[in-house]
Design an enzyme around this catalytic site. Structure first.
Site, PDB file in Angstrom:
ATOM      1  N   GLY A   1       0.851  -1.190   0.000  1.00 34.42           N
ATOM      2  CA  GLY A   1       0.000   0.000   0.000  1.00 34.42           C
ATOM      3  C   GLY A   1       0.881   1.232   0.000  1.00 34.42           C
TER       4      GLY A   1
ATOM      5  N   CYS B   1       2.840   5.467  -2.841  1.00 39.68           N
ATOM      6  CA  CYS B   1       3.774   5.381  -3.969  1.00 39.68           C
ATOM      7  C   CYS B   1       3.476   4.209  -4.897  1.00 39.68           C
ATOM      8  CB  CYS B   1       5.194   5.305  -3.442  1.00 39.68           C
ATOM      9  SG  CYS B   1       5.576   6.733  -2.430  1.00 39.68           S
TER      10      CYS B   1
HETATM   11  C1  UGA Z   1       8.518   3.169  -1.845  1.00 39.12           C
HETATM   12  C2  UGA Z   1       9.934   2.792  -2.329  1.00 39.12           C
HETATM   13  O1  UGA Z   1      10.458   1.732  -1.530  1.00 39.12           O
HETATM   14  C3  UGA Z   1      10.868   3.997  -2.289  1.00 39.12           C
HETATM   15  O2  UGA Z   1      12.140   3.655  -2.822  1.00 39.12           O
HETATM   16  C4  UGA Z   1      10.254   5.148  -3.098  1.00 39.12           C
HETATM   17  O3  UGA Z   1      11.046   6.313  -3.032  1.00 39.12           O
HETATM   18  C5  UGA Z   1       8.884   5.464  -2.563  1.00 39.12           C
HETATM   19  O4  UGA Z   1       8.054   4.280  -2.623  1.00 39.12           O
HETATM   20  C6  UGA Z   1       8.298   6.577  -3.404  1.00 39.12           C
HETATM   21  O5  UGA Z   1       8.087   6.372  -4.609  1.00 39.12           O
HETATM   22  O6  UGA Z   1       8.163   7.710  -2.905  1.00 39.12           O
HETATM   23  P1  UGA Z   1       7.361   3.441   0.563  1.00 39.12           P
HETATM   24  O7  UGA Z   1       6.073   3.506  -0.198  1.00 39.12           O
HETATM   25  O8  UGA Z   1       7.630   4.447   1.593  1.00 39.12           O
HETATM   26  O9  UGA Z   1       8.609   3.512  -0.472  1.00 39.12           O
HETATM   27  O10 UGA Z   1       7.385   2.028   1.298  1.00 39.12           O
HETATM   28  P2  UGA Z   1       8.064   0.604   1.105  1.00 39.12           P
HETATM   29  O11 UGA Z   1       8.921   0.341   2.277  1.00 39.12           O
HETATM   30  O12 UGA Z   1       8.664   0.451  -0.207  1.00 39.12           O
HETATM   31  O13 UGA Z   1       6.766  -0.341   1.227  1.00 39.12           O
HETATM   32  C7  UGA Z   1       5.690  -0.259   0.320  1.00 39.12           C
HETATM   33  C8  UGA Z   1       4.650  -1.308   0.615  1.00 39.12           C
HETATM   34  O14 UGA Z   1       5.129  -2.597   0.254  1.00 39.12           O
HETATM   35  C9  UGA Z   1       4.238  -1.433   2.085  1.00 39.12           C
HETATM   36  O15 UGA Z   1       2.824  -1.557   2.162  1.00 39.12           O
HETATM   37  C10 UGA Z   1       4.930  -2.686   2.572  1.00 39.12           C
HETATM   38  O16 UGA Z   1       4.242  -3.324   3.609  1.00 39.12           O
HETATM   39  C11 UGA Z   1       4.898  -3.527   1.295  1.00 39.12           C
HETATM   40  N1  UGA Z   1       5.954  -4.565   1.257  1.00 39.12           N
HETATM   41  C12 UGA Z   1       7.255  -4.227   1.184  1.00 39.12           C
HETATM   42  C13 UGA Z   1       5.587  -5.908   1.257  1.00 39.12           C
HETATM   43  O17 UGA Z   1       4.386  -6.256   1.303  1.00 39.12           O
HETATM   44  N2  UGA Z   1       6.568  -6.859   1.177  1.00 39.12           N
HETATM   45  C14 UGA Z   1       7.882  -6.537   1.107  1.00 39.12           C
HETATM   46  O18 UGA Z   1       8.733  -7.462   1.027  1.00 39.12           O
HETATM   47  C15 UGA Z   1       8.234  -5.181   1.107  1.00 39.12           C
END
Ligand code: UGA
Length: 429
Positions: A257, A260
């Site tokens: 979610g 981004c």
């Molecule tokens: C994401 C990217 O990781 C950043 O590099 C980017 O700059 C940013 O979007 C953006 O475009 O501004 P963010 O949305 O803050 O960052 O969060 P993430 O840590 O990437 O997680 C995104 C979602 O993926 C979360 O809901 C998380 O729970 C989920 N996720 C992540 C999973 O379900 N499994 C995983 O292995 C990793």
């Protein structure tokens, strides 16, 4: 260098503060008077670890200021970062009207050379559009450059990510722009990818798409693991140890979610469509992600049989831990799914309760995990906050109506939980 950051949201504020930390003088600009007032009073408009300390330090050193006066920001800055919102339109395309308005304003106001850097996530060719707009709107042929410098900051670790990047991407057209960008990022001592604007713009969308694809891939594998009696955690470990693949972003769960991934993959599908390519791979990534939330609700239902009249305690509401951000949080669809099945929902999150209250109706918000579990027929863990990993499970069990734990993030060890007498279901194990 004197730098202005237009748009003081998550990206803009972190960028402005970190650029000041690198020794530049930065002005964070926003048209939201309340937000700027808060910042002037030392209050952060959102939660981000390490940000307040960094802001306080740089304000005290005279390297960081906040304003709503964009003319002042333009006047004072050699480089202007555009970090305004690019929200999705109904069709998934990014709404670039604020980017255009800021570019026009810079062009009309500037009286000497400016480097205009697009920092917001934008579709390919936005840099060219900014340049065209500025050429039409400028007065007295004042010179300027446009550059693309996408951000890769994660919420919850944005300050750390800015200061310790895997790479800095700069897309530019002139040697003058290149020199200015190298001066800005030189103090970071990070690998710098120098390229054209279009490639820089695509690097951003391709990176977020690839990361979302990894998540949907492992979520699809988790379904197969469940069917085959395998453990997705072991599979992810075995697959991820291959250096060509990597273990990161292979955590199966309730789906991704945040503001981004969901919006960026939809925007990228639209960009591809407009360029003449049907990006079916990415459409499937989105579909798997949507289904993952439905699967989670189905899992709760599978254990409890009928959900009508049952009470579910939901632990975790934010789209991921260490943030209070509820935008596109999987918890929203999951809770609405449970409610539409007739369940009663109680919920708790360590940071996102205020934001959640504005988005969810018919939910009883609780003061802690035990209060949430009280008289519940099942507890559903949706966000993997550290606080939940340390729960006193014996205590949790005693307050519940029936000891059922549906773990949407594979936080707990199934054997330990089952030994404690819980009915346990994880994701893909
Ligand atoms: C994401 C990217 O990781 C950043 O590099 C980017 O700059 C940013 O979007 C953006 O475009 O501004 P963010 O949305 O803050 O960052 O969060 P993430 O840590 O990437 O997680 C995104 C979602 O993926 C979360 O809901 C998380 O729970 C989920 N996720 C992540 C999973 O379900 N499994 C995983 O292995 C990793």
């Amino acid at each position: 260098m004197n730098i202005g950051v237009v748009g003081s949201g998550h990206v803009g504020l972190v960028t402005g503060a970190c650029l000041a930390e690198l020794g530049h003088t930065s002005i964070c600009d926003d048209d939201d008077v309340r937000k700027i007032e808060m910042l002037k009073n030392g209050q952060m408009p959102f939660y981000e670890p390490g940000l307040k300390e960094m802001v306080d330090r740089n304000v005290a050193a005279g390297r960081l200021e906040f304003t709503t006066d964009i003319a002042h920001t333009i006047e004072r800055s050699r480089a202007l970062f555009i970090a305004v919102g690019t929200p999705p339109r109904e069709d998934g395309e990014a709404d670039l009207s604020t980017v255009e308005a800021v570019a026009s304003r810079i062009a009309e106001t500037m009286r000497e050379y400016k480097l205009v850097v697009e920092k917001s996530t934008v579709p390919v060719h936005t840099g060219i559009q900014i340049k065209r707009t500025m050429e039409m709107r400028r007065k007295n042929d004042v010179e300027f450059d446009v550059a693309s410098n996408p951000e890769f900051l994660r919420e919850g670790s944005a300050v750390h990510d800015f200061m310790n990047p895997d790479r800095v991407v700069i897309g530019f057209e002139t040697e003058r722009a290149r020199r200015n960008l190298l001066e800005i990022y030189g103090p970071l001592k990070a690998p710098i990818i120098e390229t054209d604007m279009q490639s820089a713009e695509i690097i951003k969308h391709a990176s977020n798409s690839f990361l979302s694809m990894k998540i949907s891939f492992i979520n699809a594998i988790s379904i197969i693991c469940e069917m085959a009696g395998a453990d997705v955690l072991k599979v992810a470990e075995g697959v991820g140890m291959d250096k060509r693949i990597g273990r990161a972003f292979l955590d199966a769960g309730v789906g991704f979610g945040g503001f981004c991934f969901p919006k960026d993959i939809r925007a990228f599908v639209r960009i591809a469509e407009k360029l003449g390519y049907d990006f079916r791979l990415l459409k499937e990534v989105e579909r798997i992600n949507e289904e993952q939330k439905e699967r989670f609700v189905a899992k709760v239902k599978e254990v409890l049989w009928n959900l009508s009249g049952k009470t579910i305690g939901v632990l975790g509401l934010a789209f991921k831990p260490n943030t209070d951000d509820m935008r596109y949080a999987p918890s929203l669809d999951i809770i609405n799914g449970l409610l539409s099945e007739g369940a009663k929902v109680k919920a708790y999150d360590p940071a996102a309760m205020d934001a959640a209250k504005k988005l969810l109706n018919n939910v009883e918000f609780c003061k802690d995990p035990y209060d949430t579990a009280k008289d519940a027929d099942a507890v559903a863990l949706v966000t993997e906050w550290e606080e939940f990993e340390k729960l006193d499970l014996e205590k949790l069990k005693t307050v519940m109506r029936s000891p059922v734990l549906i773990d949407g993030r594979n936080v707990f060890d199934p054997e330990t939980i089952q030994e404690l007498g819980f009915v346990y279901k994880g994701m893909g194990r």
